[in-house]
Write a protein that holds these residues in place. Structure first.
Motif, PDB file in Angstrom:
ATOM      1  N   GLU A   1     -15.307  45.093  -9.790  1.00  0.00           N
ATOM      2  CA  GLU A   1     -15.162  45.112  -8.328  1.00  0.00           C
ATOM      3  C   GLU A   1     -16.036  46.204  -7.709  1.00  0.00           C
ATOM      4  OE1 GLU A   1     -11.692  45.523  -4.860  1.00  0.00           O
ATOM      5  OE2 GLU A   1     -11.144  45.446  -6.995  1.00  0.00           O
ATOM      6  N   THR A   2     -16.003  47.387  -8.305  1.00  0.00           N
ATOM      7  CA  THR A   2     -16.793  48.507  -7.780  1.00  0.00           C
ATOM      8  C   THR A   2     -18.287  48.251  -7.945  1.00  0.00           C
ATOM      9  OG1 THR A   2     -15.033  50.080  -8.307  1.00  0.00           O
ATOM     10  CG2 THR A   2     -17.237  50.974  -7.998  1.00  0.00           C
ATOM     11  N   ILE A   3     -18.692  47.753  -9.129  1.00  0.00           N
ATOM     12  CA  ILE A   3     -20.108  47.548  -9.410  1.00  0.00           C
ATOM     13  C   ILE A   3     -20.687  46.442  -8.531  1.00  0.00           C
ATOM     14  CG2 ILE A   3     -21.777  46.855 -11.176  1.00  0.00           C
ATOM     15  CD1 ILE A   3     -19.906  48.154 -13.248  1.00  0.00           C
ATOM     16  N   ILE A   4     -19.973  45.313  -8.426  1.00  0.00           N
ATOM     17  CA  ILE A   4     -20.471  44.203  -7.616  1.00  0.00           C
ATOM     18  C   ILE A   4     -20.586  44.608  -6.146  1.00  0.00           C
ATOM     19  CG2 ILE A   4     -19.952  41.890  -6.770  1.00  0.00           C
ATOM     20  CD1 ILE A   4     -20.995  41.914  -9.611  1.00  0.00           C
ATOM     21  N   LYS A   5     -19.659  45.421  -5.674  1.00  0.00           N
ATOM     22  CA  LYS A   5     -19.725  45.899  -4.294  1.00  0.00           C
ATOM     23  C   LYS A   5     -20.991  46.709  -4.064  1.00  0.00           C
ATOM     24  CE  LYS A   5     -16.948  48.265  -0.779  1.00  0.00           C
ATOM     25  NZ  LYS A   5     -15.667  48.969  -0.502  1.00  0.00           N
ATOM     26  N   LYS A   6     -21.367  47.515  -5.048  1.00  0.00           N
ATOM     27  CA  LYS A   6     -22.596  48.307  -4.935  1.00  0.00           C
ATOM     28  C   LYS A   6     -23.831  47.421  -4.993  1.00  0.00           C
ATOM     29  CE  LYS A   6     -20.648  52.527  -7.030  1.00  0.00           C
ATOM     30  NZ  LYS A   6     -20.894  53.468  -5.914  1.00  0.00           N
ATOM     31  N   LEU A   7     -23.765  46.342  -5.778  1.00  0.00           N
ATOM     32  CA  LEU A   7     -24.924  45.466  -5.931  1.00  0.00           C
ATOM     33  C   LEU A   7     -25.131  44.550  -4.735  1.00  0.00           C
ATOM     34  CD1 LEU A   7     -24.681  44.400  -9.692  1.00  0.00           C
ATOM     35  CD2 LEU A   7     -26.236  46.054  -8.670  1.00  0.00           C
ATOM     36  N   THR A   8     -24.058  44.159  -4.081  1.00  0.00           N
ATOM     37  CA  THR A   8     -24.180  43.235  -2.943  1.00  0.00           C
ATOM     38  C   THR A   8     -24.269  43.962  -1.607  1.00  0.00           C
ATOM     39  OG1 THR A   8     -21.759  43.024  -2.869  1.00  0.00           O
ATOM     40  CG2 THR A   8     -22.971  41.369  -4.141  1.00  0.00           C
ATOM     41  N   GLY A   9     -24.045  45.276  -1.610  1.00  0.00           N
ATOM     42  CA  GLY A   9     -24.094  46.042  -0.377  1.00  0.00           C
ATOM     43  C   GLY A   9     -25.420  46.756  -0.191  1.00  0.00           C
ATOM     44  N   GLY A  10     -25.459  47.665   0.773  1.00  0.00           N
ATOM     45  CA  GLY A  10     -26.681  48.394   1.065  1.00  0.00           C
ATOM     46  C   GLY A  10     -26.909  49.534   0.089  1.00  0.00           C
TER      47      GLY A  10
ATOM     48  N   TYR B   1     -25.222  35.111  -7.781  1.00  0.00           N
ATOM     49  CA  TYR B   1     -24.515  33.836  -7.606  1.00  0.00           C
ATOM     50  C   TYR B   1     -23.344  33.972  -6.633  1.00  0.00           C
ATOM     51  CZ  TYR B   1     -27.157  31.801 -11.480  1.00  0.00           C
ATOM     52  OH  TYR B   1     -28.162  31.323 -12.280  1.00  0.00           O
ATOM     53  N   LEU B   2     -22.745  35.145  -6.582  1.00  0.00           N
ATOM     54  CA  LEU B   2     -21.649  35.368  -5.632  1.00  0.00           C
ATOM     55  C   LEU B   2     -22.137  35.213  -4.191  1.00  0.00           C
ATOM     56  CD1 LEU B   2     -18.687  36.319  -5.139  1.00  0.00           C
ATOM     57  CD2 LEU B   2     -19.574  38.646  -5.045  1.00  0.00           C
ATOM     58  N   ILE B   3     -23.328  35.732  -3.929  1.00  0.00           N
ATOM     59  CA  ILE B   3     -23.863  35.654  -2.564  1.00  0.00           C
ATOM     60  C   ILE B   3     -24.308  34.229  -2.230  1.00  0.00           C
ATOM     61  CG2 ILE B   3     -25.671  36.468  -1.006  1.00  0.00           C
ATOM     62  CD1 ILE B   3     -25.652  39.119  -2.554  1.00  0.00           C
ATOM     63  N   VAL B   4     -25.060  33.593  -3.149  1.00  0.00           N
ATOM     64  CA  VAL B   4     -25.601  32.260  -2.825  1.00  0.00           C
ATOM     65  C   VAL B   4     -24.501  31.203  -2.745  1.00  0.00           C
ATOM     66  CG1 VAL B   4     -27.867  32.743  -3.806  1.00  0.00           C
ATOM     67  CG2 VAL B   4     -26.107  31.701  -5.241  1.00  0.00           C
ATOM     68  N   ALA B   5     -23.322  31.496  -3.313  1.00  0.00           N
ATOM     69  CA  ALA B   5     -22.215  30.533  -3.267  1.00  0.00           C
ATOM     70  C   ALA B   5     -21.482  30.545  -1.934  1.00  0.00           C
ATOM     71  CB  ALA B   5     -21.233  30.803  -4.398  1.00  0.00           C
ATOM     72  N   GLN B   6     -21.752  31.549  -1.111  1.00  0.00           N
ATOM     73  CA  GLN B   6     -21.054  31.651   0.171  1.00  0.00           C
ATOM     74  C   GLN B   6     -21.544  30.581   1.140  1.00  0.00           C
ATOM     75  OE1 GLN B   6     -21.854  35.662   1.399  1.00  0.00           O
ATOM     76  NE2 GLN B   6     -20.568  36.581  -0.188  1.00  0.00           N
ATOM     77  N   LYS B   7     -20.614  30.056   1.926  1.00  0.00           N
ATOM     78  CA  LYS B   7     -20.964  29.012   2.896  1.00  0.00           C
ATOM     79  C   LYS B   7     -21.895  29.559   3.984  1.00  0.00           C
ATOM     80  CE  LYS B   7     -16.838  26.144   2.317  1.00  0.00           C
ATOM     81  NZ  LYS B   7     -15.651  25.552   2.988  1.00  0.00           N
ATOM     82  N   THR B   8     -21.603  30.755   4.427  1.00  0.00           N
ATOM     83  CA  THR B   8     -22.468  31.419   5.399  1.00  0.00           C
ATOM     84  C   THR B   8     -23.027  32.679   4.745  1.00  0.00           C
ATOM     85  OG1 THR B   8     -21.123  30.615   7.240  1.00  0.00           O
ATOM     86  CG2 THR B   8     -22.636  32.447   7.680  1.00  0.00           C
ATOM     87  N   ILE B   9     -24.325  32.660   4.485  1.00  0.00           N
ATOM     88  CA  ILE B   9     -24.934  33.782   3.771  1.00  0.00           C
ATOM     89  C   ILE B   9     -25.446  34.806   4.766  1.00  0.00           C
ATOM     90  CG2 ILE B   9     -26.738  34.474   2.157  1.00  0.00           C
ATOM     91  CD1 ILE B   9     -26.626  31.753   0.902  1.00  0.00           C
ATOM     92  N   ASN B  10     -24.886  35.992   4.700  1.00  0.00           N
ATOM     93  CA  ASN B  10     -25.303  37.071   5.594  1.00  0.00           C
ATOM     94  C   ASN B  10     -26.310  38.001   4.921  1.00  0.00           C
ATOM     95  OD1 ASN B  10     -25.131  38.532   8.065  1.00  0.00           O
ATOM     96  ND2 ASN B  10     -23.947  40.102   6.986  1.00  0.00           N
ATOM     97  N   THR B  11     -26.463  37.835   3.606  1.00  0.00           N
ATOM     98  CA  THR B  11     -27.366  38.675   2.819  1.00  0.00           C
ATOM     99  C   THR B  11     -28.315  37.782   2.039  1.00  0.00           C
ATOM    100  OG1 THR B  11     -25.695  40.420   2.580  1.00  0.00           O
ATOM    101  CG2 THR B  11     -27.491  40.414   0.982  1.00  0.00           C
ATOM    102  N   LEU B  12     -29.595  38.139   2.018  1.00  0.00           N
ATOM    103  CA  LEU B  12     -30.580  37.404   1.223  1.00  0.00           C
ATOM    104  C   LEU B  12     -30.645  38.032  -0.164  1.00  0.00           C
ATOM    105  CD1 LEU B  12     -32.944  35.346   0.943  1.00  0.00           C
ATOM    106  CD2 LEU B  12     -34.458  37.194   1.741  1.00  0.00           C
TER     107      LEU B  12
END
Length: 572
Positions: free
Chosen positions: A40-49, A71-82
């Protein structure tokens, strides 16, 4: 009737035992996912700023975490992060450019930019509908440019379209068109090339590509990564340690759940009857999932050898198998001799130092009750640069794990390290009884960690390791004609044959080696040589279509992919 060699043919679950995450197809990767204890901590750092450096030895799960974030980001219906996932595993392919001319840094940076732009096309293919704009070159144009750079055939003018501002422009256009807030650039196997100058150029690229809306994240290694003079860990990027500490019930659950997912469809379900045996194998993997999966694979390949009639893992075979994780790490350490030839003496001395530490720890544990056996050693600070470099190589290989530091009053400060549990088991460093039981090893490995451990300093370590003269001398590249070592770094001609001396290319040296150096079975190596003209690592790497490999009997698509991955791992 099944032919004798058919046992080596691709079997139904073969794909489950591809240890490297980057070689798994998306569907299979997502199916086999297991949650990292700190996920949870690591993925938050990887998907955040923010810029991050994922640090850990080979096989500890860095690629898996980067791909999970992607894959967590691209699976989202509305992608706010590239999300952009880039694998730089084959960066060493452009290392020969550093030996051919003064513009190597320019070409390497262009190679990095092209790889990033190409990976944006992968994101577009994986994500929901996304507007691209005109700034991103076509995939075909980028692939041609990449091939020309790797072949050394491009001109500086041809590469002007792949400068930093062009990459920023392509990313910013996509962010604006799709109303996205940021881009996370997930760079796998970054700084993987064993060329210090190439690594330094990578970290200059890392600093430059970072912006308010572009957050680079890179997977790097301890001990062998060379940052550029202008790059400072902590200031330019936060360090994120992803090596799972091999302690406690959470660790056991993590490793065994991974095994269940990979092994669950086999007819031999021994997880209920062999929980202690599996736990010992998990500990002997020393926090490296790839090592544990390799052990599980060995069981899957030879079930009748490992599993008794009661469907339980045999104790003797488990103790034999527990060596496999440490053997993998020792092989990685030994391979540094060819990948970092200048540090050959460090590698040779490092093996002796490591054995000396094991002997010191074994003597410390002799005569003590099992709950008091030590698993760690302490190095008195400050540690000399030579010993620190050697310990870094051992960390890269997964043989030594840093465990923080502690003050001992007037006795000084000590840096603590765990040593590979597989070696503690195999070398009788813990337990030490003639009749060893699985439960006795687990009593030590599961025990409460105490504050007592053997204390070592530089002088005592060098003395007990019986190192020879100049144990940390840097080796100079040998003459390419006769193999004589050059007398000094400034020498221009060989003192033996008179040939003009050239700087050696690590890449050319590695790909010219015989396939016997690869970690594939001897039977497979023999079959390849007898049924094809493949002889060197280069021959495998240039077989991009895999036609020559798949033309060999009993080598199907999955096995060919594994042989290719072994060759790529060898040069990375």
């Amino acid at each position: 009737m099944t032919q004798p060699d058919a046992v080596e043919d691709d079997f139904a679950l073969e794909a489950n035992f591809i240890e490297q995450a980057e070689y798994l197809e998306k569907a299979r990767f997502l199916q086999l996912l297991t949650e990292h204890p700190d996920e949870e901590t690591i993925i938050k750092k990887l998907t955040g700023g923010g810029a991050k450096l994922l640090i850990g030895p080979r096989g500890c799960g860095k690629s898996t975490l980067l791909l999970k974030a992607y894959y967590l980001i691209v699976a989202q219906k509305t992608i706010n992060t590239l999300p952009i996932y880039v694998n730089f595993k084959l960066a060493l392919k452009v290392e020969p450019l550093y030996h051919k001319g003064p513009n190597a840094a320019f070409w390497f940076r262009r190679w990095l930019f092209i790889k990033v732009l190409l990976s944006i096309h992968n994101t577009i293919a994986d994500a929901v509908e996304m507007e691209v704009g005109n700034a991103l070159p076509s995939k075909l144009v980028l692939e041609r440019a990449l091939s020309r750079v790797e072949a050394g055939r491009s001109t500086d003018e041809e590469l002007d379209d792949y400068a930093l501002d062009k990459v920023h422009g392509a990313i910013e256009e996509i962010l604006s068109l799709n109303d996205m807030s940021r881009c996370v650039l997930l760079m796998d196997d970054a700084a993987h090339a064993f060329s210090e100058k190439q690594q330094e150029d990578f970290f200059d690229f890392f600093r430059e590509i970072k912006s308010k809306r572009i957050s680079p994240k890179a997977a790097v290694y301890p001990g062998v990564t060379s940052h550029s003079p202008s790059f400072h860990v902590g200031h330019d990027a936060e360090r994120v340690d992803v090596w799972v500490r091999p302690y406690g019930s959470d660790y056991e659950r993590y490793m065994i759940d991974m095994a269940r997912r990979r092994f669950g469809d086999t007819p031999h379900d021994f997880f209920e009857t062999s929980s202690e045996e599996l736990s010992l194998l998990a500990y002997s993997a020393f926090g490296i999932p790839r090592a544990f999966l390799s052990m599980i694979r060995a069981i899957a390949d030879s079930k009748n050898s490992y599993i008794s009639s009661e469907q339980k893992l045999q104790r003797r075979k488990v103790l034999e198998l527990s060596r496999q994780g440490r053997d993998m790490s020792h092989a990685t350490f030994a391979s540094l001799g060819s990948k970092l030839p200048a540090y050959k003496a460090f590698i040779e001395s490092g093996s002796k130092i490591y054995q000396s530490i094991l002997s010191t720890l074994k003597a410390y544990n002799t005569g003590k009750p099992l709950p008091q056996h030590g698993l760690q050693f302490g190095m008195k600070s400050p540690i000399s640069p030579e010993i620190e470099k050697t310990l870094g190589f051992l960390q890269y290989s997964g043989l030594v794990m840093p465990a923080g530091d502690t003050m001992r009053g007037v006795k000084g400060t000590y840096e603590l390290f765990d040593i590979h549990f597989g070696d503690l088991i195999a070398e009788n460093t813990i337990v030490g009884r003639r009749t060893k039981s699985i439960s006795s090893f687990l009593e030590v490995l599961r025990g409460v960690k105490h504050q007592a451990w053997p204390r070592i300093n530089d002088a005592s370590l060098i003395n007990t390791a019986h190192l020879g003269d100049a144990p940390f001398a840097l080796a100079l590249p040998a003459c390419q004609v006769c193999g004589t070592e050059r007398p000094s770094e400034s020498a221009r001609f060989c003192s033996n044959c008179g040939a003009q001396l050239k700087s050696a290319s690590t890449y050319e040296s590695l790909v010219s080696q015989n396939i016997s150096v690869l970690p594939i079975s001897n039977r497979m190596k023999k079959r390849i040589k007898e049924n094809s003209n493949i002889r060197t690592v280069r021959d495998i790497l240039i077989d991009t279509s895999r036609d020559r490999l798949r033309g060999i009997k009993y080598i199907g698509e999955i096995r060919a992919a594994k042989i290719i991955s072994a060759a790529e791992e060898h040069i990375s």
